[in-house]
Design a protein around this motif. Structure first.
Motif, PDB file in Angstrom:
ATOM      1  N   ARG A  58      -3.163   5.745  -5.207  1.00  0.00           N
ATOM      2  CA  ARG A  58      -3.146   4.657  -4.230  1.00  0.00           C
ATOM      3  C   ARG A  58      -2.282   4.997  -3.017  1.00  0.00           C
ATOM      4  O   ARG A  58      -2.543   4.509  -1.912  1.00  0.00           O
ATOM      5  CB  ARG A  58      -2.667   3.365  -4.899  1.00  0.00           C
ATOM      6  CG  ARG A  58      -3.762   2.689  -5.751  1.00  0.00           C
ATOM      7  CD  ARG A  58      -3.198   1.636  -6.667  1.00  0.00           C
ATOM      8  NE  ARG A  58      -2.437   2.240  -7.758  1.00  0.00           N
ATOM      9  CZ  ARG A  58      -1.802   1.542  -8.693  1.00  0.00           C
ATOM     10  NH1 ARG A  58      -1.830   0.219  -8.667  1.00  0.00           N
ATOM     11  NH2 ARG A  58      -1.141   2.160  -9.658  1.00  0.00           N
ATOM     12  N   ILE A  65      -6.301   5.054   4.507  1.00  0.00           N
ATOM     13  CA  ILE A  65      -6.725   3.773   5.086  1.00  0.00           C
ATOM     14  C   ILE A  65      -6.064   3.554   6.445  1.00  0.00           C
ATOM     15  O   ILE A  65      -6.712   3.120   7.407  1.00  0.00           O
ATOM     16  CB  ILE A  65      -6.409   2.629   4.115  1.00  0.00           C
ATOM     17  CG1 ILE A  65      -7.338   2.703   2.904  1.00  0.00           C
ATOM     18  CG2 ILE A  65      -6.537   1.265   4.803  1.00  0.00           C
ATOM     19  CD1 ILE A  65      -6.948   1.782   1.766  1.00  0.00           C
ATOM     20  N   ALA A 164     -13.705  -1.025   7.745  1.00  0.00           N
ATOM     21  CA  ALA A 164     -13.145  -1.895   6.712  1.00  0.00           C
ATOM     22  C   ALA A 164     -13.756  -1.587   5.344  1.00  0.00           C
ATOM     23  O   ALA A 164     -13.044  -1.515   4.329  1.00  0.00           O
ATOM     24  CB  ALA A 164     -13.382  -3.354   7.080  1.00  0.00           C
ATOM     25  N   LEU A 165     -15.065  -1.384   5.298  1.00  0.00           N
ATOM     26  CA  LEU A 165     -15.725  -1.066   4.031  1.00  0.00           C
ATOM     27  C   LEU A 165     -15.271   0.295   3.504  1.00  0.00           C
ATOM     28  O   LEU A 165     -15.063   0.467   2.296  1.00  0.00           O
ATOM     29  CB  LEU A 165     -17.244  -1.077   4.207  1.00  0.00           C
ATOM     30  CG  LEU A 165     -17.874  -2.454   4.493  1.00  0.00           C
ATOM     31  CD1 LEU A 165     -19.360  -2.310   4.794  1.00  0.00           C
ATOM     32  CD2 LEU A 165     -17.663  -3.397   3.306  1.00  0.00           C
ATOM     33  N   SER A 167     -12.378   1.623   4.040  1.00  0.00           N
ATOM     34  CA  SER A 167     -11.011   1.436   3.548  1.00  0.00           C
ATOM     35  C   SER A 167     -11.009   0.855   2.137  1.00  0.00           C
ATOM     36  O   SER A 167     -10.220   1.278   1.276  1.00  0.00           O
ATOM     37  CB  SER A 167     -10.242   0.512   4.496  1.00  0.00           C
ATOM     38  OG  SER A 167     -10.141   1.097   5.786  1.00  0.00           O
ATOM     39  N   MET A 168     -11.894  -0.090   1.885  1.00  0.00           N
ATOM     40  CA  MET A 168     -12.014  -0.651   0.537  1.00  0.00           C
ATOM     41  C   MET A 168     -12.425   0.425  -0.460  1.00  0.00           C
ATOM     42  O   MET A 168     -11.881   0.513  -1.565  1.00  0.00           O
ATOM     43  CB  MET A 168     -13.020  -1.793   0.547  1.00  0.00           C
ATOM     44  CG  MET A 168     -12.584  -3.020   1.324  1.00  0.00           C
ATOM     45  SD  MET A 168     -13.889  -4.273   1.427  1.00  0.00           S
ATOM     46  CE  MET A 168     -14.185  -4.610  -0.321  1.00  0.00           C
ATOM     47  N   LEU A 169     -13.396   1.254  -0.083  1.00  0.00           N
ATOM     48  CA  LEU A 169     -13.858   2.323  -0.961  1.00  0.00           C
ATOM     49  C   LEU A 169     -12.727   3.301  -1.269  1.00  0.00           C
ATOM     50  O   LEU A 169     -12.541   3.712  -2.422  1.00  0.00           O
ATOM     51  CB  LEU A 169     -15.029   3.056  -0.310  1.00  0.00           C
ATOM     52  CG  LEU A 169     -15.562   4.282  -1.069  1.00  0.00           C
ATOM     53  CD1 LEU A 169     -16.078   3.880  -2.441  1.00  0.00           C
ATOM     54  CD2 LEU A 169     -16.656   4.977  -0.264  1.00  0.00           C
ATOM     55  N   TRP A 171      -9.559   2.708  -1.321  1.00  0.00           N
ATOM     56  CA  TRP A 171      -8.600   2.072  -2.230  1.00  0.00           C
ATOM     57  C   TRP A 171      -9.110   2.088  -3.667  1.00  0.00           C
ATOM     58  O   TRP A 171      -8.356   2.368  -4.604  1.00  0.00           O
ATOM     59  CB  TRP A 171      -8.310   0.644  -1.787  1.00  0.00           C
ATOM     60  CG  TRP A 171      -7.259  -0.009  -2.634  1.00  0.00           C
ATOM     61  CD1 TRP A 171      -7.449  -0.916  -3.640  1.00  0.00           C
ATOM     62  CD2 TRP A 171      -5.848   0.220  -2.567  1.00  0.00           C
ATOM     63  NE1 TRP A 171      -6.253  -1.267  -4.204  1.00  0.00           N
ATOM     64  CE2 TRP A 171      -5.248  -0.585  -3.564  1.00  0.00           C
ATOM     65  CE3 TRP A 171      -5.044   1.019  -1.757  1.00  0.00           C
ATOM     66  CZ2 TRP A 171      -3.878  -0.611  -3.768  1.00  0.00           C
ATOM     67  CZ3 TRP A 171      -3.680   0.999  -1.967  1.00  0.00           C
ATOM     68  CH2 TRP A 171      -3.115   0.189  -2.960  1.00  0.00           C
ATOM     69  N   PHE A 172     -10.397   1.816  -3.850  1.00  0.00           N
ATOM     70  CA  PHE A 172     -10.975   1.840  -5.184  1.00  0.00           C
ATOM     71  C   PHE A 172     -10.914   3.242  -5.778  1.00  0.00           C
ATOM     72  O   PHE A 172     -10.660   3.413  -6.981  1.00  0.00           O
ATOM     73  CB  PHE A 172     -12.426   1.348  -5.147  1.00  0.00           C
ATOM     74  CG  PHE A 172     -12.562  -0.116  -4.842  1.00  0.00           C
ATOM     75  CD1 PHE A 172     -11.605  -1.027  -5.272  1.00  0.00           C
ATOM     76  CD2 PHE A 172     -13.645  -0.597  -4.119  1.00  0.00           C
ATOM     77  CE1 PHE A 172     -11.723  -2.382  -4.991  1.00  0.00           C
ATOM     78  CE2 PHE A 172     -13.774  -1.947  -3.834  1.00  0.00           C
ATOM     79  CZ  PHE A 172     -12.810  -2.844  -4.269  1.00  0.00           C
TER      80      PHE A 172
END
Length: 232
Positions: A58, A65, A164-165, A167-169, A171-172
């Protein structure tokens, strides 16, 4: 390299082949003129050194990110006289050309910052649009075909929504790495950090050879881990 490291622990001929292949790979990177690959190797090693921290994946994701979301502003901050003069003093002109290319693409983002220009638009904008014009004004020597910067490519084609999408990916992916244990966690942390670094400074994100290379390395890591857990 992560897959090679995992293969080495099986011992015997596999370990010898892994050591030989790994040595050749590192030598090829260090002796090549590809500063992007050398930087990716360095960052991967640094990330692997903290891979046993509970939040290492992370942490890498968080840095990525920030880079994705702030890239347009970061590129704009590079478009200054002092930065250009400092880069011009380097032995290779690659840094000057790369920043000029990034500035060229950054110049078209403000027109469609939310939705972007659409999938595949980065190549079209470089070959026929203002991205190349601005880059050439700052010293880029040829027609642009991609920004050679994954965040800028995402911003160009998919805008803020795509950033934004993405960045989410990221993080996952970082969270999934943190759920792994032992050597595979170190290998995946190295893989994540080095792949992200290379994507940030070189090549087109959506090139088939690059996506295929990432997929093969990832599959190899998990196959070797599966074999360790399920020996024949």
């Amino acid at each position: 390299l992560p897959a090679i490291a995992l293969a080495a622990r099986h011992g015997g001929v596999e370990a010898l082949l892994a050591a030989f292949t790994g040595t050749l790979s590192v030598m090829a990177i260090l002796l090549s003129e590809g500063q992007s690959a050398q930087l990716a190797l360095l960052v991967g090693v640094l990330a692997a050194s903290i891979a046993l921290l509970p939040i290492a994946g992370r942490l890498v994701a968080g840095v990525c990110i920030v880079g994705v979301l702030a890239m347009p502003l970061l590129v704009k901050s590079l478009d200054t006289g002092p930065v250009h003069r400092a880069l011009s003093n380097l032995p290779s002109a690659n840094a000057v050309h790369r920043v000029a290319l990034w500035v060229g693409y950054q110049s078209i983002l403000r027109e469609r910052p939310i939705m972007g220009w659409g999938a595949g638009a980065a190549r079209h904008a470089g070959m026929t649009g203002r991205a190349t014009e601005v880059a050439v004004e700052r010293g880029y020597p040829r027609v642009a075909t991609s920004p050679h910067n994954a965040p800028l490519e995402i911003w160009t084609e998919l805008g803020l929504i795509g950033a934004a999408l993405t960045s989410m990916l990221l993080w996952f992916v970082g969270a999934a790495i943190d759920r792994q244990r032992g050597e595979v966690r170190v290998a995946l942390t190295f893989f994540f950090a080095s792949a992200a670094t290379y994507s940030f400074v070189s090549s087109s994100l959506f090139q088939g050879w690059w996506l295929s290379s990432l997929a093969m390395a990832l599959v190899a890591c998990f196959m070797l881990e599966f074999r360790r857990k399920n020996p024949a």
